[in-house]
Design a protein around this motif. Sequence first.
Motif, PDB file in Angstrom:
ATOM      1  N   THR A   1      46.747  35.216  59.726  1.00  0.00           N
ATOM      2  CA  THR A   1      47.150  34.283  58.680  1.00  0.00           C
ATOM      3  C   THR A   1      47.418  32.936  59.326  1.00  0.00           C
ATOM      4  OG1 THR A   1      48.160  36.043  57.380  1.00  0.00           O
ATOM      5  CG2 THR A   1      48.825  33.795  56.868  1.00  0.00           C
ATOM      6  N   VAL A   2      46.772  31.893  58.811  1.00  0.00           N
ATOM      7  CA  VAL A   2      46.920  30.560  59.391  1.00  0.00           C
ATOM      8  C   VAL A   2      47.634  29.632  58.422  1.00  0.00           C
ATOM      9  CG1 VAL A   2      44.897  30.761  60.874  1.00  0.00           C
ATOM     10  CG2 VAL A   2      44.652  29.863  58.576  1.00  0.00           C
ATOM     11  N   ASN A   3      48.348  28.698  58.991  1.00  0.00           N
ATOM     12  CA  ASN A   3      49.069  27.706  58.205  1.00  0.00           C
ATOM     13  C   ASN A   3      48.132  26.545  57.898  1.00  0.00           C
ATOM     14  OD1 ASN A   3      50.837  25.571  57.366  1.00  0.00           O
ATOM     15  ND2 ASN A   3      52.526  26.743  58.262  1.00  0.00           N
ATOM     16  N   ARG A   4      47.957  26.239  56.618  1.00  0.00           N
ATOM     17  CA  ARG A   4      47.006  25.198  56.210  1.00  0.00           C
ATOM     18  C   ARG A   4      47.295  23.859  56.879  1.00  0.00           C
ATOM     19  NH1 ARG A   4      44.416  26.598  51.249  1.00  0.00           N
ATOM     20  NH2 ARG A   4      45.350  28.402  50.208  1.00  0.00           N
ATOM     21  N   SER A   5      48.565  23.500  56.972  1.00  0.00           N
ATOM     22  CA  SER A   5      48.921  22.180  57.475  1.00  0.00           C
ATOM     23  C   SER A   5      48.795  22.059  58.987  1.00  0.00           C
ATOM     24  CB  SER A   5      50.362  21.840  57.070  1.00  0.00           C
ATOM     25  OG  SER A   5      51.280  22.762  57.643  1.00  0.00           O
ATOM     26  N   GLU A   6      48.637  23.185  59.686  1.00  0.00           N
ATOM     27  CA  GLU A   6      48.603  23.136  61.148  1.00  0.00           C
ATOM     28  C   GLU A   6      47.204  23.386  61.716  1.00  0.00           C
ATOM     29  OE1 GLU A   6      51.488  25.770  62.719  1.00  0.00           O
ATOM     30  OE2 GLU A   6      53.193  24.732  61.808  1.00  0.00           O
ATOM     31  N   VAL A   7      46.232  23.517  60.847  1.00  0.00           N
ATOM     32  CA  VAL A   7      44.884  23.828  61.314  1.00  0.00           C
ATOM     33  C   VAL A   7      43.963  22.648  61.087  1.00  0.00           C
ATOM     34  CG1 VAL A   7      42.924  25.387  61.053  1.00  0.00           C
ATOM     35  CG2 VAL A   7      45.233  26.255  60.816  1.00  0.00           C
ATOM     36  N   SER A   8      43.177  22.330  62.109  1.00  0.00           N
ATOM     37  CA  SER A   8      42.166  21.286  61.956  1.00  0.00           C
ATOM     38  C   SER A   8      40.900  21.732  62.663  1.00  0.00           C
ATOM     39  CB  SER A   8      42.658  19.954  62.541  1.00  0.00           C
ATOM     40  OG  SER A   8      42.856  20.076  63.938  1.00  0.00           O
ATOM     41  N   LEU A   9      39.778  21.162  62.244  1.00  0.00           N
ATOM     42  CA  LEU A   9      38.491  21.533  62.798  1.00  0.00           C
ATOM     43  C   LEU A   9      37.608  20.303  62.885  1.00  0.00           C
ATOM     44  CD1 LEU A   9      36.473  23.853  63.606  1.00  0.00           C
ATOM     45  CD2 LEU A   9      35.775  23.865  61.211  1.00  0.00           C
ATOM     46  N   GLU A  10      36.936  20.151  64.015  1.00  0.00           N
ATOM     47  CA  GLU A  10      35.978  19.064  64.199  1.00  0.00           C
ATOM     48  C   GLU A  10      34.680  19.671  64.709  1.00  0.00           C
ATOM     49  OE1 GLU A  10      35.512  14.838  66.642  1.00  0.00           O
ATOM     50  OE2 GLU A  10      37.269  16.117  66.935  1.00  0.00           O
ATOM     51  N   VAL A  11      33.620  19.564  63.924  1.00  0.00           N
ATOM     52  CA  VAL A  11      32.324  20.149  64.253  1.00  0.00           C
ATOM     53  C   VAL A  11      31.426  19.086  64.861  1.00  0.00           C
ATOM     54  CG1 VAL A  11      30.272  21.283  63.332  1.00  0.00           C
ATOM     55  CG2 VAL A  11      32.529  21.877  62.439  1.00  0.00           C
ATOM     56  N   ALA A  12      30.749  19.437  65.951  1.00  0.00           N
ATOM     57  CA  ALA A  12      29.833  18.514  66.600  1.00  0.00           C
ATOM     58  C   ALA A  12      28.396  19.000  66.449  1.00  0.00           C
ATOM     59  CB  ALA A  12      30.179  18.372  68.083  1.00  0.00           C
ATOM     60  N   TYR A  13      27.479  18.066  66.325  1.00  0.00           N
ATOM     61  CA  TYR A  13      26.055  18.351  66.222  1.00  0.00           C
ATOM     62  C   TYR A  13      25.329  17.569  67.313  1.00  0.00           C
ATOM     63  CZ  TYR A  13      27.476  19.714  61.484  1.00  0.00           C
ATOM     64  OH  TYR A  13      28.111  20.282  60.408  1.00  0.00           O
ATOM     65  N   GLU A  14      24.181  18.048  67.698  1.00  0.00           N
ATOM     66  CA  GLU A  14      23.350  17.285  68.617  1.00  0.00           C
ATOM     67  C   GLU A  14      22.440  16.396  67.784  1.00  0.00           C
ATOM     68  OE1 GLU A  14      20.293  17.994  72.354  1.00  0.00           O
ATOM     69  OE2 GLU A  14      21.724  19.529  71.770  1.00  0.00           O
ATOM     70  N   GLY A  15      22.858  15.165  67.627  1.00  0.00           N
ATOM     71  CA  GLY A  15      22.167  14.258  66.731  1.00  0.00           C
ATOM     72  C   GLY A  15      22.657  14.450  65.303  1.00  0.00           C
ATOM     73  N   GLU A  16      21.853  14.030  64.319  1.00  0.00           N
ATOM     74  CA  GLU A  16      22.206  14.221  62.933  1.00  0.00           C
ATOM     75  C   GLU A  16      22.068  15.702  62.558  1.00  0.00           C
ATOM     76  OE1 GLU A  16      23.506  12.118  60.649  1.00  0.00           O
ATOM     77  OE2 GLU A  16      23.766  10.869  62.440  1.00  0.00           O
ATOM     78  N   PRO A  17      22.935  16.199  61.666  1.00  0.00           N
ATOM     79  CA  PRO A  17      22.886  17.622  61.299  1.00  0.00           C
ATOM     80  C   PRO A  17      21.507  18.034  60.782  1.00  0.00           C
ATOM     81  CG  PRO A  17      24.898  16.621  60.487  1.00  0.00           C
ATOM     82  CD  PRO A  17      24.045  15.494  60.999  1.00  0.00           C
ATOM     83  N   LYS A  18      21.015  19.168  61.298  1.00  0.00           N
ATOM     84  CA  LYS A  18      19.750  19.739  60.840  1.00  0.00           C
ATOM     85  C   LYS A  18      20.039  21.118  60.268  1.00  0.00           C
ATOM     86  CE  LYS A  18      16.760  17.506  64.287  1.00  0.00           C
ATOM     87  NZ  LYS A  18      15.842  16.844  63.340  1.00  0.00           N
TER      88      LYS A  18
ATOM     89  N   VAL B   1      20.976  30.149  51.203  1.00  0.00           N
ATOM     90  CA  VAL B   1      21.934  29.692  52.208  1.00  0.00           C
ATOM     91  C   VAL B   1      21.183  29.004  53.349  1.00  0.00           C
ATOM     92  CG1 VAL B   1      23.704  30.394  53.873  1.00  0.00           C
ATOM     93  CG2 VAL B   1      23.556  31.526  51.650  1.00  0.00           C
ATOM     94  N   GLN B   2      21.675  27.833  53.767  1.00  0.00           N
ATOM     95  CA  GLN B   2      21.133  27.126  54.914  1.00  0.00           C
ATOM     96  C   GLN B   2      22.153  27.136  56.042  1.00  0.00           C
ATOM     97  OE1 GLN B   2      19.039  23.345  54.007  1.00  0.00           O
ATOM     98  NE2 GLN B   2      19.571  23.722  51.858  1.00  0.00           N
ATOM     99  N   PHE B   3      21.673  27.086  57.279  1.00  0.00           N
ATOM    100  CA  PHE B   3      22.588  27.049  58.412  1.00  0.00           C
ATOM    101  C   PHE B   3      22.237  25.895  59.339  1.00  0.00           C
ATOM    102  CE2 PHE B   3      19.032  28.996  60.388  1.00  0.00           C
ATOM    103  CZ  PHE B   3      19.178  28.894  61.774  1.00  0.00           C
ATOM    104  N   ALA B   4      23.227  25.435  60.093  1.00  0.00           N
ATOM    105  CA  ALA B   4      23.044  24.303  60.995  1.00  0.00           C
ATOM    106  C   ALA B   4      22.266  24.740  62.224  1.00  0.00           C
ATOM    107  CB  ALA B   4      24.389  23.724  61.402  1.00  0.00           C
ATOM    108  N   LEU B   5      21.116  24.106  62.451  1.00  0.00           N
ATOM    109  CA  LEU B   5      20.287  24.440  63.601  1.00  0.00           C
ATOM    110  C   LEU B   5      20.854  23.887  64.893  1.00  0.00           C
ATOM    111  CD1 LEU B   5      16.676  23.814  62.238  1.00  0.00           C
ATOM    112  CD2 LEU B   5      17.530  25.976  63.121  1.00  0.00           C
ATOM    113  N   ASN B   6      21.388  22.658  64.845  1.00  0.00           N
ATOM    114  CA  ASN B   6      21.723  21.943  66.072  1.00  0.00           C
ATOM    115  C   ASN B   6      23.222  21.822  66.301  1.00  0.00           C
ATOM    116  OD1 ASN B   6      21.914  20.248  63.840  1.00  0.00           O
ATOM    117  ND2 ASN B   6      21.499  18.389  65.025  1.00  0.00           N
ATOM    118  N   SER B   7      23.932  22.914  66.055  1.00  0.00           N
ATOM    119  CA  SER B   7      25.363  22.949  66.329  1.00  0.00           C
ATOM    120  C   SER B   7      25.737  24.312  66.881  1.00  0.00           C
ATOM    121  CB  SER B   7      26.178  22.676  65.063  1.00  0.00           C
ATOM    122  OG  SER B   7      27.560  22.810  65.329  1.00  0.00           O
TER     123      SER B   7
END
Length: 781
Positions: A376-393, A403-409
């Motif tokens: 169980t996670v606390n909403r206010s204490e969780v953060s996420l930063e996703v990185a891609y190689e270039g623009e998202p593909k 459903v599509q998925f990110a190729l370059n992450s």
Amino acid sequence: MKTPFLISGLLLLGSALFAQDEAPEAAPSDVGWPREFKTASHTVVVFQPQVEEWADFKTLRMRAALAINENGKDEEEAQYGGIFAEAKTDVDTDSREVLVTERKTTRVVFPGVDDADKEKLVAILKEAMPERQELIVSLDRLVAAVETAEAQAKQVEPSNDVPPIFFSSEPAVIMMFIGEPAFEPVGETGLLFATNTNWDVFMSTGDAVAYYFRMEESWFSTTDPESGSWQPVANLPEAFSKLPADENWEETRSSIPGKPAAGPMKVFYSDQPSELVVSDGKPTLSPLVPTKLMYVRNTESDVFFHPSTASYYFLSAGRWFVSKSLGKEWSFARDLPEAFSEIPEDHEKGEVLASVPGTQAANEAVIMASIPETATVNRSEVSLEVAYEGEPKFSEIPGSGGVQFALNSNFDVFLVKDTYYCCQQGIWFVSKSPHGPWAVCDDVAPEIYDIPEEHPKHNVTYVSVTGSDEQTVTSSYTSGYTGSYVVKGAVLFGLGYWLAKERYDDDYWYWHRRYHCRPTWYGWGCQARWYNGRYWRGASRYYGPYGGAGRNAIYNPRTGGWARSAYAYGPRGSAYTRSAYNPYTNTFGKKTRVNTPYGSWSKGVVNRNGNWAKGGSYTNRRGSVSGATGSRGGSALKVDKRFGGQGGAVKTPRGDVYLGKNGEIKKLDPKGTWQTREGNQWKNSGQSSLTRTPASGDRVSRIDTSKRPSTLPSTRPTSRPSTQPSTRPTTRPSTQPSTSRQLDRQAYQRHRGSQNTQRSRSRSTSRSMGGGSRGGGGRRR
């Protein structure tokens, strides 16, 4: 928390509670059965509870026999009875313990006792065993008592394609590339580094092209990596002294100039995940008594020889392969000879029974794989930063309903209609943009759970949101998320799929090779073994520091830099996927931030083992917690010593006593005869079908559990497919034709659970002392 007027027999171990300012103590544990609890005037002895149902592995229904005796009186004068109850459970698979809470007694029986005396006995029980006590019981005891045949498991269709399997009778290693070798420049050193292999492999770019690979502190070189022969290097090129001075290259720099190797190294080259069997000289066969099998004793691999068919059998990642010769072509073994089910569990090869369908060990492995992990996670204490190689593909997943998925992450990012979802460390996040901001997800798009098993992202379908409120969100996942799947009565590691380049266009193949080749999907390249309830990576000295064919370099678009794959996957990239996917679960209410070369995230965990932290001290390899405030709030309390704490193991044998489903009290004597308690006497009531052996050092384990008694109902699992995203199994009690036969089964389960508990603790002790299998590749001897 609501509690009844009387706790059940299974709930007689109270977990110690400590004040927040006290020093941590050893984690409480199941110390054995039966147990006794004392008051000033009486002693209450509780026998090991019998499991009736463990629904969703959360709600436990059980019954237990007990005896109450006045202090100082002969134990034959004790009044026998029993209680039926249900409770909630919180499983910690790392420590293999179960915390049982929220007790509710549904029935109390004392055969032959009038109402007035029964009321007095109940009062003694309440005094000896207060309702607030919580129980810690061995997970192995509960697993042995669950009826596997009724467990529901999500069905998958793995690939039966055979990976390349190499054999050598001399020292050798296997060098696996994901497709053709791919290299990246290492700063301004003039060196190139292979980003898609399981070893540190470099290529020089001077006048003469040469390849170098590091094995611990020694270096080898060749002009053709496919040649199979690498020569020892006395002096590395000057370029190696210019490697960047950061953590990324720390281990490599510490091996420069290195220690000269004694001679050439035999290297098997493969462009896909493969397996390797190495024997110390010519293979030596030894009889595996009492079976008709033989096993190769001078190898770390699990290799057997079946004389009747003159065939070798090799086990890897839960699958069996068969061949007429170790050095010849292998095929998938669809059926095993019956002799495999006769391997003794206490033999050094007994661990393979978990991969022999129909055996009790395999059934228990299925149950272990079905037990969910929750956080169980606390909403206010969780953060996420996703990185891609270039623009998202993004690319559409066939058969998933769009459903599509990110190729370059390197993150598991999906696009469903106009909403983005990301599964990170067993927690779902949601956003309206591929770049965020990301919030903890309450409701995952159902289309995601249609991702087919042949796709590398299938593992996320085993993660579901199970509850939420304004402050928190609770998620749950089963072993499919970490790469272990239930297939036809056994647990496999990975699904055995391999995406050949010829099946996909160059763009898709490039990104697949770069980000999505995980051993937890295909299962090969690390010789994963089932050990003590989970899969571990096999022999690292043959498979390299990044076993499982490694993973590609991760590019950081914010800095323009990149990092070697192993440091994104773990310094010792391991097939022990719990550490690979979810290494931050045991944080007990702390806020953890994880920074990587390809993004970052933070997690405020308030309920991973929160009940354990609330109940007292908790210790595992990551440290200790004592007196913490749990997920339900409130401060930890000191244990009341007047009530005996967890209770003490009975020092003298009191018999193997059971409570029948109709309230009768039964005892199984050392000769295998059932006796019924009538008044103050035991009277014979029939011979048990169980095989007996002389009493051993374990005062309660006298049943031979090496073979399941033939008169007991088969526990061969028959799984039913689930159409729901959640894969939480539900187990139901099996209907037996008679109380005697049901008690026979429960007696077998009780004693098997006791033996499994001892075996697990012995293995854990061996591991902690450096003698057991480890995620880093150690092999128990």
